[in-house]
Design a protein around this motif. Structure first.
Motif, PDB file in Angstrom:
ATOM      1  N   VAL A 129      75.894 104.117  62.558  1.00  0.00           N
ATOM      2  CA  VAL A 129      75.181 104.613  61.524  1.00  0.00           C
ATOM      3  C   VAL A 129      74.205 104.218  60.958  1.00  0.00           C
ATOM      4  O   VAL A 129      73.627 102.878  61.194  1.00  0.00           O
ATOM      5  N   VAL A 130      73.407 105.040  60.433  1.00  0.00           N
ATOM      6  CA  VAL A 130      72.152 104.852  59.713  1.00  0.00           C
ATOM      7  C   VAL A 130      72.237 104.941  58.455  1.00  0.00           C
ATOM      8  O   VAL A 130      72.712 106.012  57.987  1.00  0.00           O
ATOM      9  N   VAL A 131      71.890 104.046  57.611  1.00  0.00           N
ATOM     10  CA  VAL A 131      72.014 104.393  55.840  1.00  0.00           C
ATOM     11  C   VAL A 131      70.722 104.408  55.609  1.00  0.00           C
ATOM     12  O   VAL A 131      69.961 103.560  55.473  1.00  0.00           O
ATOM     13  N   ALA A 132      70.547 105.599  54.623  1.00  0.00           N
ATOM     14  CA  ALA A 132      69.253 106.108  53.972  1.00  0.00           C
ATOM     15  C   ALA A 132      69.517 106.017  52.658  1.00  0.00           C
ATOM     16  O   ALA A 132      70.130 106.859  51.951  1.00  0.00           O
TER      17      ALA A 132
ATOM     18  N   ILE B  14      66.551 116.549  60.249  1.00  0.00           N
ATOM     19  CA  ILE B  14      67.389 115.980  61.505  1.00  0.00           C
ATOM     20  C   ILE B  14      68.416 117.289  62.087  1.00  0.00           C
ATOM     21  O   ILE B  14      68.696 117.172  63.329  1.00  0.00           O
ATOM     22  N   ALA B  15      69.033 117.912  61.306  1.00  0.00           N
ATOM     23  CA  ALA B  15      69.638 119.172  61.875  1.00  0.00           C
ATOM     24  C   ALA B  15      68.898 119.989  62.847  1.00  0.00           C
ATOM     25  O   ALA B  15      69.531 120.495  63.967  1.00  0.00           O
ATOM     26  N   ALA B  16      67.558 120.246  62.458  1.00  0.00           N
ATOM     27  CA  ALA B  16      66.598 120.900  63.442  1.00  0.00           C
ATOM     28  C   ALA B  16      66.333 119.970  64.675  1.00  0.00           C
ATOM     29  O   ALA B  16      66.178 120.788  65.822  1.00  0.00           O
ATOM     30  N   GLU B  17      65.736 119.060  64.351  1.00  0.00           N
ATOM     31  CA  GLU B  17      65.241 118.120  65.761  1.00  0.00           C
ATOM     32  C   GLU B  17      66.563 117.164  66.404  1.00  0.00           C
ATOM     33  O   GLU B  17      66.156 116.994  67.546  1.00  0.00           O
ATOM     34  N   HIS B  18      67.445 116.869  65.843  1.00  0.00           N
ATOM     35  CA  HIS B  18      68.504 116.106  66.293  1.00  0.00           C
ATOM     36  C   HIS B  18      69.693 116.605  66.008  1.00  0.00           C
ATOM     37  O   HIS B  18      70.508 116.187  65.374  1.00  0.00           O
ATOM     38  N   PRO B  19      70.294 117.730  66.538  1.00  0.00           N
ATOM     39  CA  PRO B  19      71.631 118.422  66.065  1.00  0.00           C
ATOM     40  C   PRO B  19      72.784 117.860  66.392  1.00  0.00           C
ATOM     41  O   PRO B  19      73.924 118.080  65.896  1.00  0.00           O
TER      42      PRO B  19
ATOM     43  N   GLY C 263      65.938 110.022  65.594  1.00  0.00           N
ATOM     44  CA  GLY C 263      65.532 110.100  66.831  1.00  0.00           C
ATOM     45  C   GLY C 263      65.445 108.899  67.598  1.00  0.00           C
ATOM     46  O   GLY C 263      65.801 108.918  68.868  1.00  0.00           O
ATOM     47  N   LEU C 264      65.174 107.998  66.947  1.00  0.00           N
ATOM     48  CA  LEU C 264      64.780 106.585  67.714  1.00  0.00           C
ATOM     49  C   LEU C 264      66.372 106.010  68.136  1.00  0.00           C
ATOM     50  O   LEU C 264      66.339 105.358  69.275  1.00  0.00           O
ATOM     51  N   LEU C 265      67.199 105.980  67.107  1.00  0.00           N
ATOM     52  CA  LEU C 265      68.441 105.261  67.376  1.00  0.00           C
ATOM     53  C   LEU C 265      69.692 106.063  67.915  1.00  0.00           C
ATOM     54  O   LEU C 265      70.788 105.595  68.511  1.00  0.00           O
ATOM     55  N   SER C 266      69.550 107.544  67.812  1.00  0.00           N
ATOM     56  CA  SER C 266      70.578 108.526  68.240  1.00  0.00           C
ATOM     57  C   SER C 266      72.080 108.025  67.537  1.00  0.00           C
ATOM     58  O   SER C 266      72.929 107.720  67.965  1.00  0.00           O
ATOM     59  N   PRO C 267      71.879 107.916  66.291  1.00  0.00           N
ATOM     60  CA  PRO C 267      73.450 107.262  65.625  1.00  0.00           C
ATOM     61  C   PRO C 267      74.012 108.650  65.687  1.00  0.00           C
ATOM     62  O   PRO C 267      73.722 109.766  65.687  1.00  0.00           O
TER      63      PRO C 267
ATOM     64  N   GLY D  84      85.191  99.474  63.807  1.00  0.00           N
ATOM     65  CA  GLY D  84      84.915 100.556  64.081  1.00  0.00           C
ATOM     66  C   GLY D  84      83.603 101.313  63.657  1.00  0.00           C
ATOM     67  O   GLY D  84      83.340 102.463  63.945  1.00  0.00           O
ATOM     68  N   VAL D  85      82.980 100.551  63.037  1.00  0.00           N
ATOM     69  CA  VAL D  85      81.404 101.000  62.359  1.00  0.00           C
ATOM     70  C   VAL D  85      80.452 100.116  62.917  1.00  0.00           C
ATOM     71  O   VAL D  85      80.649  99.054  62.462  1.00  0.00           O
ATOM     72  N   ASP D  86      79.350 100.473  63.044  1.00  0.00           N
ATOM     73  CA  ASP D  86      78.104  99.576  63.677  1.00  0.00           C
ATOM     74  C   ASP D  86      76.905 100.308  62.934  1.00  0.00           C
ATOM     75  O   ASP D  86      76.450 101.270  63.121  1.00  0.00           O
ATOM     76  N   VAL D  87      76.429  99.600  61.890  1.00  0.00           N
ATOM     77  CA  VAL D  87      75.474 100.091  61.075  1.00  0.00           C
ATOM     78  C   VAL D  87      73.917  99.659  61.975  1.00  0.00           C
ATOM     79  O   VAL D  87      73.686  98.512  62.026  1.00  0.00           O
ATOM     80  N   VAL D  88      73.351 100.498  62.666  1.00  0.00           N
ATOM     81  CA  VAL D  88      72.397 100.412  63.450  1.00  0.00           C
ATOM     82  C   VAL D  88      71.059 100.422  62.808  1.00  0.00           C
ATOM     83  O   VAL D  88      70.049  99.948  63.488  1.00  0.00           O
ATOM     84  N   GLY D  89      70.917 100.933  61.350  1.00  0.00           N
ATOM     85  CA  GLY D  89      69.600 101.178  60.744  1.00  0.00           C
ATOM     86  C   GLY D  89      69.700 101.297  59.607  1.00  0.00           C
ATOM     87  O   GLY D  89      70.699 101.877  59.204  1.00  0.00           O
TER      88      GLY D  89
END
Length: 226
Positions: free
Chosen positions: A10-13, A75-80, A50-54, A32-37
């Motif tokens: 998960v990435v939190v923004a 994100i929807a367009a670049e990392h579906p 794009g960098l972390l592929s969450p 079961g949750v790993d906050v990666v960024g």
């Protein structure tokens, strides 16, 4: 470790550092949750996607610079393969529909509990869609009030990305997710996410409804299986 057994990435923004850091700490303590960024604005959220592929980006809507709706669209367009779950104070139907049209897979208000947020993240990561509390009723009302598409192809669904339109065309043509993945060289998870994005954006209640709307718009000519 199988994909089902690994922690949800998960990435939190959110632009408020105290809230963002606190939420990241709480969610990261859940099994079961790993906050990666963490991202403080939309540009950083897109970069980390794009960098972390969450599996999930938990997205605030009101952020400086590139806001949450624009970031969700990117994100929807670049990392579906990355599911966006909106977490915001905004509960109005306009905000919900804007986020959905941008590609969000779910919408949870900031008053939700950590368990509700966790369930929502797992749901959108597995290809589902989630709308919390009163938001669900507002989305339903807005969708019911929206006119059905009557135009053909891309003109009928202007909010879809090229990939989403391509996949919707294949869905309407009768292909399964597995067949679509094979044809377009996409993973099963990516196909599920793209299909769910397209279904939400065109205001369909489910895959069957999406097929009917797509065929009404001229999509879905029968295609041969690979």
């Amino acid at each position: 470790m199988s994909e089902q057994d690994r922690p949800l990435r998960v990435v939190v923004a959110d632009d408020h550092p105290v809230y963002r850091e606190g939420l990241a700490m709480v969610l990261g303590s859940l099994p079961g949750v790993d906050v990666v960024g963490e991202a403080s604005d939309g540009i950083e959220a897109v970069r980390l996607a794009g960098l972390l592929s969450p599996d999930v980006v938990l997205m605030d809507l009101s952020m400086p610079g590139m806001g949450g709706v624009e970031a969700t669209r990117a994100i929807a367009a670049e990392h579906p393969g990355v599911a966006v779950l909106v977490l915001s104070m905004h509960e109005g139907a306009d905000s919900v529909v804007a986020a959905l049209r941008a590609g969000a897979r779910g919408y949870v208000v900031k008053g939700a509990t950590k368990d509700e947020i966790a369930r929502a993240m797992h749901e959108v990561a597995s290809g589902g869609a989630v709308f919390g509390g009163p938001v669900a009723q507002q989305v339903l009302l807005r969708v019911q009030d929206s006119p059905r598409p009557a135009r053909r192809g891309a003109e009928a669904f202007p909010d879809l990305t090229d990939r989403e339109l391509e996949v919707l065309d294949l869905v309407a043509g009768g292909l399964s997710n597995a067949a679509i993945g094979s044809r377009l060289h996409l993973s099963d998870k990516t196909v599920r996410n793209v299909v769910s994005n397209a279904v939400a954006k065109i205001g369909a209640s489910d895959r069957t409804d999406a097929i009917l709307l797509a065929r009404r718009a001229g999509l879905g000519e029968p295609v041969s299986r690979p």
